[in-house]
Design an enzyme around this catalytic site. Structure first.
Site, PDB file in Angstrom:
ATOM      1  N   LEU A   1      52.882  31.586  47.289  1.00  0.00           N
ATOM      2  CA  LEU A   1      53.734  31.114  48.652  1.00  0.00           C
ATOM      3  C   LEU A   1      54.303  29.599  48.412  1.00  0.00           C
ATOM      4  O   LEU A   1      53.431  28.611  48.051  1.00  0.00           O
ATOM      5  CB  LEU A   1      52.859  31.120  49.791  1.00  0.00           C
ATOM      6  CG  LEU A   1      52.472  32.830  50.220  1.00  0.00           C
ATOM      7  CD1 LEU A   1      51.531  32.905  50.909  1.00  0.00           C
ATOM      8  CD2 LEU A   1      53.734  33.682  50.244  1.00  0.00           C
TER       9      LEU A   1
ATOM     10  N   MET B   1      50.062  39.255  44.950  1.00  0.00           N
ATOM     11  CA  MET B   1      50.347  38.549  43.554  1.00  0.00           C
ATOM     12  C   MET B   1      51.512  37.612  43.799  1.00  0.00           C
ATOM     13  O   MET B   1      52.500  37.598  42.681  1.00  0.00           O
ATOM     14  CB  MET B   1      50.281  39.582  42.430  1.00  0.00           C
ATOM     15  CG  MET B   1      49.175  40.241  42.328  1.00  0.00           C
ATOM     16  SD  MET B   1      47.831  39.386  42.218  1.00  0.00           S
ATOM     17  CE  MET B   1      47.898  38.833  40.661  1.00  0.00           C
TER      18      MET B   1
ATOM     19  N   HIS C   1      39.453  34.947  46.665  1.00  0.00           N
ATOM     20  CA  HIS C   1      39.553  34.612  45.150  1.00  0.00           C
ATOM     21  C   HIS C   1      38.217  35.047  44.472  1.00  0.00           C
ATOM     22  O   HIS C   1      37.183  34.784  44.974  1.00  0.00           O
ATOM     23  CB  HIS C   1      39.993  33.291  44.977  1.00  0.00           C
ATOM     24  CG  HIS C   1      40.041  32.871  43.489  1.00  0.00           C
ATOM     25  ND1 HIS C   1      41.165  33.299  42.978  1.00  0.00           N
ATOM     26  CD2 HIS C   1      39.406  32.110  42.818  1.00  0.00           C
ATOM     27  CE1 HIS C   1      41.144  32.564  41.552  1.00  0.00           C
ATOM     28  NE2 HIS C   1      40.053  32.216  41.312  1.00  0.00           N
TER      29      HIS C   1
ATOM     30  N   ASP D   1      45.496  28.597  44.578  1.00  0.00           N
ATOM     31  CA  ASP D   1      43.992  28.809  44.780  1.00  0.00           C
ATOM     32  C   ASP D   1      43.155  27.436  45.230  1.00  0.00           C
ATOM     33  O   ASP D   1      41.918  27.164  44.830  1.00  0.00           O
ATOM     34  CB  ASP D   1      43.110  29.023  43.598  1.00  0.00           C
ATOM     35  CG  ASP D   1      43.690  30.873  43.136  1.00  0.00           C
ATOM     36  OD1 ASP D   1      44.191  31.597  44.003  1.00  0.00           O
ATOM     37  OD2 ASP D   1      43.840  30.971  41.962  1.00  0.00           O
TER      38      ASP D   1
HETATM   39  C1  GRF Z   1      40.282  40.963  44.502  1.00  0.00           C
HETATM   40  O1  GRF Z   1      39.537  40.673  43.276  1.00  0.00           O
HETATM   41  C2  GRF Z   1      40.734  39.781  45.075  1.00  0.00           C
HETATM   42  O2  GRF Z   1      39.668  38.829  45.126  1.00  0.00           O
HETATM   43  C3  GRF Z   1      41.877  39.316  44.075  1.00  0.00           C
HETATM   44  O3  GRF Z   1      42.574  40.103  43.964  1.00  0.00           O
HETATM   45  C4  GRF Z   1      41.811  41.493  43.958  1.00  0.00           C
HETATM   46  C5  GRF Z   1      42.562  42.467  44.753  1.00  0.00           C
HETATM   47  O4  GRF Z   1      41.556  43.663  45.039  1.00  0.00           O
HETATM   48  N1  GRF Z   1      42.733  38.129  44.860  1.00  0.00           N
HETATM   49  P1  GRF Z   1      41.927  44.604  46.068  1.00  0.00           P
HETATM   50  O5  GRF Z   1      43.403  44.920  46.114  1.00  0.00           O
HETATM   51  O6  GRF Z   1      41.754  44.080  47.704  1.00  0.00           O
HETATM   52  O7  GRF Z   1      41.163  45.860  45.626  1.00  0.00           O
END
Ligand code: GRF
Length: 218
Positions: A96, A93, A112, A148
């Protein structure tokens, strides 16, 4: 076979990271998960990775007090220390910067939870339901400095059903994510993906009908 050394960057539960590490257990898989790195020391995924015998590291972004560059330099150095060749973002989260992305050009993948370029950003399932789309899904793409964005490598689609809420739709998409990300990483680590003019091409085409569109067959 020399496997590509991959770092998976997470911030939370890490279910995609676990899907990648499951796939990497196969001797024929061209990548190994050499490091799981989190920007949150309390990320649940770190415990799961450690229990699975994977090296872990955390670089707490809050200690850098808004100094993105120092945080990214520390991350970059940690990746170099582990001889990392490829990065997979999996629920990481932090945005970058161009500085970091340039150092890892075409060597950072992200997953994504939407069919890009639709629904960039957060809260994708709620927005997909609000828009009334009939097909939703997930995308694996190379990371560019813009959020994204970057060349699309693989997508998996699922139907949006009558009566879906955010939870049911998210669960259906997550199942696809867990199939799509290992497939996409395998293609990159095998050296089969080239980025030409901002688009991905897969050398040799798709042998055996690789399911880049993952059907929901329930
Ligand atoms: C997933 O839905 C991914 O697509 C998004 O964040 C979520 C991460 O889930 N970027 P996890 O930590 O892999 O369970």
């Amino acid at each position: 076979m020399k496997k590509t050394r991959v770092a998976v960057l997470i911030s939370g539960r890490g279910s995609n990271m676990m899907a990648l590490s499951e796939a990497a257990k196969k001797s024929s898989y061209p990548a190994e998960i050499a490091l799981v790195l989190s920007n949150r020391p309390d990320a649940a995924g770190l415990l799961n990775a450690e229990a699975g015998g994977i090296r872990i590291a955390s670089i707490d972004h809050t200690t850098y007090r808004g100094d993105r560059e120092s945080f990214e330099r520390a991350t970059h150095e940690e990746l170099l220390r582990h001889d990392i060749e490829l990065i997979c973002l999996a629920g990481f989260m932090r945005l970058l910067s161009g500085w970091f992305v340039a150092r890892w050009e075409n060597r950072i993948l992200n997953i994504h939870p939407a069919l890009l370029p639709a629904f960039k950003g957060l809260d994708t399932h709620r927005r997909a339901l609000a828009a009334g789309v009939k097909i939703h899904g997930a995308t694996v793409h190379f990371v560019s400095a813009e959020m994204d964005s970057g060349p699309i490598l693989a997508q998996g689609a699922v139907p949006v059903r009558e009566g879906d809420d955010v939870e049911t739709l998210a669960a259906r998409v997550l199942e696809v994510e867990h199939r799509l990300y290992p497939l996409a990483l395998g293609l990159v680590a095998a050296g089969r993906v080239r980025v030409v003019c901002g688009r991905c091409t897969i050398d040799g085409g798709l042998a055996g009908g690789d399911p880049l569109i993952v059907p929901d067959d329930r």
